[in-house]
Design a protein around this motif. Structure first.
Motif, PDB file in Angstrom:
ATOM      1  N   ASP A   1      -2.941  25.649  -9.304  1.00 40.52           N
ATOM      2  CA  ASP A   1      -3.877  26.258 -10.243  1.00 40.52           C
ATOM      3  C   ASP A   1      -4.604  25.214 -11.068  1.00 40.52           C
ATOM      4  OD1 ASP A   1      -1.879  25.356 -11.851  1.00 40.52           O
ATOM      5  OD2 ASP A   1      -1.332  27.300 -12.697  1.00 40.52           O
ATOM      6  N   SER A   2      -4.457  23.945 -10.668  1.00 38.93           N
ATOM      7  CA  SER A   2      -5.114  22.864 -11.403  1.00 38.93           C
ATOM      8  C   SER A   2      -5.933  22.009 -10.446  1.00 38.93           C
ATOM      9  CB  SER A   2      -4.072  21.991 -12.119  1.00 38.93           C
ATOM     10  OG  SER A   2      -3.177  21.427 -11.182  1.00 38.93           O
ATOM     11  N   LYS A   3      -6.758  21.143 -11.038  1.00 36.47           N
ATOM     12  CA  LYS A   3      -7.555  20.196 -10.274  1.00 36.47           C
ATOM     13  C   LYS A   3      -7.139  18.804 -10.736  1.00 36.47           C
ATOM     14  CE  LYS A   3     -11.252  23.614 -10.190  1.00 36.47           C
ATOM     15  NZ  LYS A   3     -12.627  23.972 -10.618  1.00 36.47           N
ATOM     16  N   ARG A   4      -6.395  18.109  -9.901  1.00 36.17           N
ATOM     17  CA  ARG A   4      -5.852  16.831 -10.350  1.00 36.17           C
ATOM     18  C   ARG A   4      -5.473  15.936  -9.188  1.00 36.17           C
ATOM     19  NH1 ARG A   4       0.424  17.785 -12.340  1.00 36.17           N
ATOM     20  NH2 ARG A   4       1.114  19.059 -10.572  1.00 36.17           N
ATOM     21  N   ILE A   5      -5.308  14.654  -9.527  1.00 37.79           N
ATOM     22  CA  ILE A   5      -4.730  13.656  -8.630  1.00 37.79           C
ATOM     23  C   ILE A   5      -3.453  13.162  -9.291  1.00 37.79           C
ATOM     24  CG2 ILE A   5      -5.107  11.498  -7.388  1.00 37.79           C
ATOM     25  CD1 ILE A   5      -8.129  11.808  -8.262  1.00 37.79           C
ATOM     26  N   VAL A   6      -2.382  13.053  -8.533  1.00 41.31           N
ATOM     27  CA  VAL A   6      -1.156  12.457  -9.040  1.00 41.31           C
ATOM     28  C   VAL A   6      -0.848  11.233  -8.185  1.00 41.31           C
ATOM     29  CG1 VAL A   6       1.298  12.753  -9.523  1.00 41.31           C
ATOM     30  CG2 VAL A   6      -0.267  14.683  -9.813  1.00 41.31           C
ATOM     31  N   PHE A   7      -0.786  10.077  -8.805  1.00 40.27           N
ATOM     32  CA  PHE A   7      -0.339   8.863  -8.127  1.00 40.27           C
ATOM     33  C   PHE A   7       1.137   8.672  -8.467  1.00 40.27           C
ATOM     34  CE2 PHE A   7      -4.817   8.275  -9.159  1.00 40.27           C
ATOM     35  CZ  PHE A   7      -5.353   7.948  -7.925  1.00 40.27           C
TER      36      PHE A   7
ATOM     37  N   HIS B   1       0.814  -1.206   0.000  1.00 47.22           N
ATOM     38  CA  HIS B   1       0.000   0.000   0.000  1.00 47.22           C
ATOM     39  C   HIS B   1       0.851   1.261   0.000  1.00 47.22           C
ATOM     40  CE1 HIS B   1      -3.741   2.253   0.972  1.00 47.22           C
ATOM     41  NE2 HIS B   1      -4.285   1.219   0.375  1.00 47.22           N
ATOM     42  N   ASP B   2       1.994   1.226   0.704  1.00 49.62           N
ATOM     43  CA  ASP B   2       2.812   2.430   0.783  1.00 49.62           C
ATOM     44  C   ASP B   2       3.759   2.583  -0.410  1.00 49.62           C
ATOM     45  OD1 ASP B   2       4.501   0.383   1.386  1.00 49.62           O
ATOM     46  OD2 ASP B   2       5.102   1.128   3.355  1.00 49.62           O
ATOM     47  N   HIS B   3       3.644   1.702  -1.391  1.00 49.04           N
ATOM     48  CA  HIS B   3       4.439   1.858  -2.613  1.00 49.04           C
ATOM     49  C   HIS B   3       3.776   2.818  -3.593  1.00 49.04           C
ATOM     50  CE1 HIS B   3       6.889  -2.144  -2.192  1.00 49.04           C
ATOM     51  NE2 HIS B   3       7.193  -1.233  -1.298  1.00 49.04           N
ATOM     52  N   ILE B   4       2.459   3.007  -3.453  1.00 48.59           N
ATOM     53  CA  ILE B   4       1.716   3.930  -4.307  1.00 48.59           C
ATOM     54  C   ILE B   4       1.154   5.047  -3.429  1.00 48.59           C
ATOM     55  CG2 ILE B   4      -0.195   4.242  -5.915  1.00 48.59           C
ATOM     56  CD1 ILE B   4       1.856   2.464  -7.098  1.00 48.59           C
ATOM     57  N   GLU B   5       1.628   6.250  -3.633  1.00 50.97           N
ATOM     58  CA  GLU B   5       1.140   7.410  -2.893  1.00 50.97           C
ATOM     59  C   GLU B   5       0.306   8.283  -3.825  1.00 50.97           C
ATOM     60  OE1 GLU B   5       1.680   7.800   0.307  1.00 50.97           O
ATOM     61  OE2 GLU B   5       3.133   6.174   0.550  1.00 50.97           O
ATOM     62  N   TYR B   6      -0.428   9.217  -3.237  1.00 52.38           N
ATOM     63  CA  TYR B   6      -1.179  10.137  -4.078  1.00 52.38           C
ATOM     64  C   TYR B   6      -1.018  11.563  -3.566  1.00 52.38           C
ATOM     65  CZ  TYR B   6      -4.906  10.680  -0.593  1.00 52.38           C
ATOM     66  OH  TYR B   6      -5.613  10.981   0.549  1.00 52.38           O
ATOM     67  N   TYR B   7      -1.266  12.483  -4.470  1.00 52.19           N
ATOM     68  CA  TYR B   7      -1.136  13.911  -4.177  1.00 52.19           C
ATOM     69  C   TYR B   7      -2.324  14.616  -4.813  1.00 52.19           C
ATOM     70  CZ  TYR B   7       0.684  18.685  -4.785  1.00 52.19           C
ATOM     71  OH  TYR B   7       0.846  20.054  -4.794  1.00 52.19           O
ATOM     72  N   LEU B   8      -2.976  15.500  -4.058  1.00 49.11           N
ATOM     73  CA  LEU B   8      -4.150  16.221  -4.539  1.00 49.11           C
ATOM     74  C   LEU B   8      -3.809  17.674  -4.812  1.00 49.11           C
ATOM     75  CD1 LEU B   8      -6.855  15.039  -1.965  1.00 49.11           C
ATOM     76  CD2 LEU B   8      -6.285  13.989  -4.156  1.00 49.11           C
ATOM     77  N   GLU B   9      -4.423  18.212  -5.861  1.00 44.55           N
ATOM     78  CA  GLU B   9      -4.312  19.645  -6.130  1.00 44.55           C
ATOM     79  C   GLU B   9      -5.685  20.211  -6.441  1.00 44.55           C
ATOM     80  OE1 GLU B   9      -1.640  20.927  -9.154  1.00 44.55           O
ATOM     81  OE2 GLU B   9       0.146  20.713  -7.905  1.00 44.55           O
ATOM     82  N   HIS B  10      -5.963  21.360  -5.853  1.00 42.38           N
ATOM     83  CA  HIS B  10      -7.163  22.131  -6.162  1.00 42.38           C
ATOM     84  C   HIS B  10      -6.891  23.560  -5.706  1.00 42.38           C
ATOM     85  CE1 HIS B  10     -11.252  23.709  -6.062  1.00 42.38           C
ATOM     86  NE2 HIS B  10     -11.638  22.663  -6.770  1.00 42.38           N
ATOM     87  N   PRO B  11      -7.246  24.564  -6.495  1.00 42.94           N
ATOM     88  CA  PRO B  11      -6.929  25.950  -6.128  1.00 42.94           C
ATOM     89  C   PRO B  11      -7.471  26.389  -4.775  1.00 42.94           C
ATOM     90  CG  PRO B  11      -7.588  25.831  -8.428  1.00 42.94           C
ATOM     91  CD  PRO B  11      -7.841  24.469  -7.842  1.00 42.94           C
ATOM     92  N   GLU B  12      -8.570  25.777  -4.319  1.00 43.93           N
ATOM     93  CA  GLU B  12      -9.172  26.200  -3.051  1.00 43.93           C
ATOM     94  C   GLU B  12      -8.836  25.270  -1.889  1.00 43.93           C
ATOM     95  OE1 GLU B  12     -10.535  29.103  -2.803  1.00 43.93           O
ATOM     96  OE2 GLU B  12     -10.213  29.371  -4.959  1.00 43.93           O
TER      97      GLU B  12
END
Length: 707
Positions: A396-402, A376-387
């Motif tokens: 300045d984007s709306k995305r998920i990065v794995f 489970h800890d081999h795949i992380e995620y990162y969230l972006e949203h301006p607010e």
């Protein structure tokens, strides 16, 4: 202190005491036990709690592999990646003790956020006492709270009612690191796009890969979540310096969303389904303090649970027909939920967007872990949203990065990319979303069945508490939802103090709660993750939504299964279409032009420069040969002025089209003529089908990746 233990290099994983990447931050979380016999834990300096020990020199090596500074509006913090960490050891025969105490504990104004005091010694860890409200984490004092003389919640008498014990430390808390993540795009800015889901005028979602992402992460705070069901505080400690790391050349997959398309999708879903609308409206109202914020900040869960608890308490007291009118909190909450207007309240819609993105991140990562068998800890995620005030840098984007939590990666995301590109593979973005949707559908049915059976099962107990649980569960039935089980328990505590109950009574109440649905529009079985989440445990229930993910994946699947749509949403102006294409693209725009128009070529070069997107013209050999000497020279000058524009020739006739990132195409009567800019957009076709677009372009000798 009798002796310390030193962990080896955090970057290596060859021995059991070694960890790398994100795994190291979870494994070596400060104040979390590393061992219980003897007690071993990592004690780091805390921003506002003082101790007489120079812990910075005791908990880590002074030499570091890396260090960097984080600057935000409210604080500045040094982040270090030390060569080694040193745990403190407490044995029964030792009398050593380390005491943390707020430096302004005598000032009433300082009593805002728990804890104010913590003692670490063998006795405090083995049979310590703690405050229900979190003001005191641990203490060996059996007789009285060490902060009673200054505490605003001291109830008086010889002993404070909130001071509980004895507890073993490992049975008292579940400890979570508050990890701040940062992700930076490849310096080249290039992603390899795999698929797209159509919206109206823009893509709703795009999936792309890179092997050159940059990641940083550090522990900013530690949260202590009480395990005993009658203790409700969630105290946090902010570390004086962050333990963290930076990585380059990270394998990552990005799921990015179009601003307008995401907004329109969620607004449609919320307007179509009343129960879903009420879930999101309730969570929004509870979590976001509109008097103080205009963004979505962490730690709104504290006040959210308190307001929900008060509403449940009001419902329970009203159900017991007490003389005083206590239902105002409940009525006010229901009215607030009903008055949320997602169409006019921009922050409410942004909250819904963040909730959807966060929930989908959990669901998709679970699919990755289960499908490819990775840790489970081999795949992380990162969230972006301006607010969203969560990410390390403004977004300045709306995305998920794995991303894979190791330099060079583990190969899981490479496998995913190959599977998505392989025509013979059963894996597609459609199949992934279909798997997630089917699982959520099944889980929803189980929760609804559990909720419908709860009343009969609770009636079998024939106790006041069972009746209170049933009443609490029904307090929001007017809006077709129900309160969080934790809020129901807290509401019962307000009515009849659980701290003063016998162990038998507490155990019976725990048994009663086994019949309450644990999934409050999201749980650890479906879309929550209590081990690795961007949000702390008391925030997560309000920032995930099983039903929003269920409805959202259903909507996305409908769009995937109809990849073509009319271009009627496009501008009726050719230059407007061109301009929007460069806004839509993130890497490359391919322009297939039957003839060359110098002014169009020159204007596209300006679009490419402004957007920093590659423009690749493809034309016929005949079209190029019809240019006169001046026109040929002008074409060469335009191409020489910028590396962002290229032109290649193909034999045979070409139909005009515009292709963005190899995953979205616009076909039809595209003039590519400066003297004729009017377009009937309803005659154009927008297609979101990477496989077909790729095959079609390759059929005329055009690669989506290069010339």
């Amino acid at each position: 202190m009798s002796d310390d233990q030193t962990t080896d290099d955090l970057d290596t994983a060859s021995e059991s005491s070694n960890r790398s990447g994100m795994q190291a931050l979870y494994s070596f979380t400060p104040f979390s036990l590393q061992n219980t016999s003897p007690y071993e834990l990592l004690l780091t300096p805390v921003s506002y709690l003082r101790t007489d020990r120079w812990l910075k020199s005791e908990y880590r090596s002074q030499s570091v592999r890396d260090s960097y500074k984080v600057t935000k509006e409210t604080f500045e913090k040094d982040v270090v990646h030390p060569h080694s960490l040193r745990t403190k050891t407490f044995r029964e025969e030792d009398d050593a003790s380390i005491e943390f105490k707020h430096h302004k504990y005598k000032q009433r104004s300082a009593w805002q956020y728990p804890p104010m005091y913590a003692e670490f010694s063998y006795e405090a860890l083995n049979s310590g006492y703690s405050c229900q409200l979190g003001w005191v984490l641990t203490s060996s004092n059996k007789q009285e709270c060490p902060m009673r003389q200054h505490c605003p919640d001291f109830t008086g008498g010889s002993r404070c009612d909130h001071y509980e014990g004895p507890f073993q430390y490992e049975r008292l808390f579940k400890i979570y690191p508050g990890i701040v993540r940062g992700y930076q795009d490849p310096t080249s800015g290039n992603y390899d796009y795999v698929t797209s889901i159509r919206g109206d005028a823009e893509s709703l979602a795009k999936l792309s890969f890179t092997t050159a992402g940059q990641v940083n992460a550090y522990i900013n705070e530690i949260t202590f979540d009480y395990k005993p069901s009658y203790m409700f505080g969630s105290p946090s400690l902010y570390t004086q310096e962050g333990i963290g790391f930076r990585m380059e050349n990270v394998n990552a997959v990005q799921l990015s969303f179009g601003d307008e398309s995401l907004h329109d999708m969620l607004l449609d879903l919320l307007e179509e389904n009343e129960a879903l609308r009420n879930w999101i409206a309730l969570k929004y109202h509870l979590y976001v303090d509109l008097d103080y914020v205009d963004t979505i900040k962490p730690k709104g869960g504290f006040d959210a649970f308190e307001e929900l608890r008060d509403a449940v308490e009001a419902g329970i007291r009203g159900g017991e027909d007490e003389e005083r009118d206590e239902d105002t909190d409940l009525d006010a909450l229901i009215e607030a939920v009903e008055t949320v207007d997602f169409e006019t309240d921009e922050l409410a819609m942004e909250f819904a967007e963040i909730t959807f993105i966060h929930t989908i991140a959990h669901a998709l990562r679970d699919w990755l872990v289960n499908t490819y068998g990775c840790d489970h800890d081999h795949i992380e995620y990162y969230l972006e949203h301006p607010e969203l005030e969560l990410q390390d840098i403004p977004a300045d984007s709306k995305r998920i990065v794995f991303f894979e939590s190791a330099i060079g990666g583990f190969g899981y995301l490479d496998s995913l990319k190959r599977d998505l590109r392989d025509e013979d593979s059963e894996t597609s973005f459609e199949s992934i979303l279909d798997s997630v949707h089917s699982f959520l559908d099944e889980h929803r049915s189980q929760v609804h069945e559990s909720k419908s059976k709860a009343t009969n099962k609770l009636a079998q107990y024939d106790t006041d508490d069972a009746e209170r649980v049933g009443t609490g569960l029904e307090t929001l039935e007017d809006i077709n939802i129900f309160p969080h089980p934790k809020a129901i328990r807290q509401g019962i505590h307000q009515v009849n103090d659980l701290g003063n109950r016998s162990e038998r009574e507490r155990a019976l109440l725990d048994d009663i709660f086994q019949h309450v649905p644990i999934c409050w529009d999201g749980c650890t079985f479906c879309v929550d993750d209590d081990e690795d989440c961007s949000f702390l445990p008391f925030d997560r229930p309000f920032l995930i939504s099983r039903d929003l993910a269920y409805r959202g994946t259903e909507y996305l699947l409908e769009k995937i299964r109809e990849p073509e749509t009319s271009g009627k949403s496009l501008p009726n102006d050719f230059y407007g279409i061109l301009y929007d294409a460069f806004l839509e693209a993130e890497s490359t725009v391919i322009l297939v032009v039957p003839k060359i128009d110098l002014q169009v070529l020159e204007d596209v070069a300006k679009f490419a420069q402004d957007s920093r997107v590659q423009a690749r013209f493809v034309t016929t050999e005949d079209a190029f040969e019809t240019l006169d000497e001046y026109e040929t020279s002008r074409v060469e000058d335009i191409l020489a002025d910028t590396s962002l524009v290229s032109l290649s020739k193909r034999s045979g006739p070409l139909d005009p089209q515009i292709v963005m990132d190899g995953i979205v195409s616009i076909t039809g009567d595209l003039p590519f003529n400066y003297d004729r800019t009017s377009v009937d957009s309803s005659d154009l076709t927008i297609r979101h089908d990477h496989q077909e677009i790729t095959e079609e372009l390759e059929g005329i000798g055009i690669s989506v990746n290069n010339d």
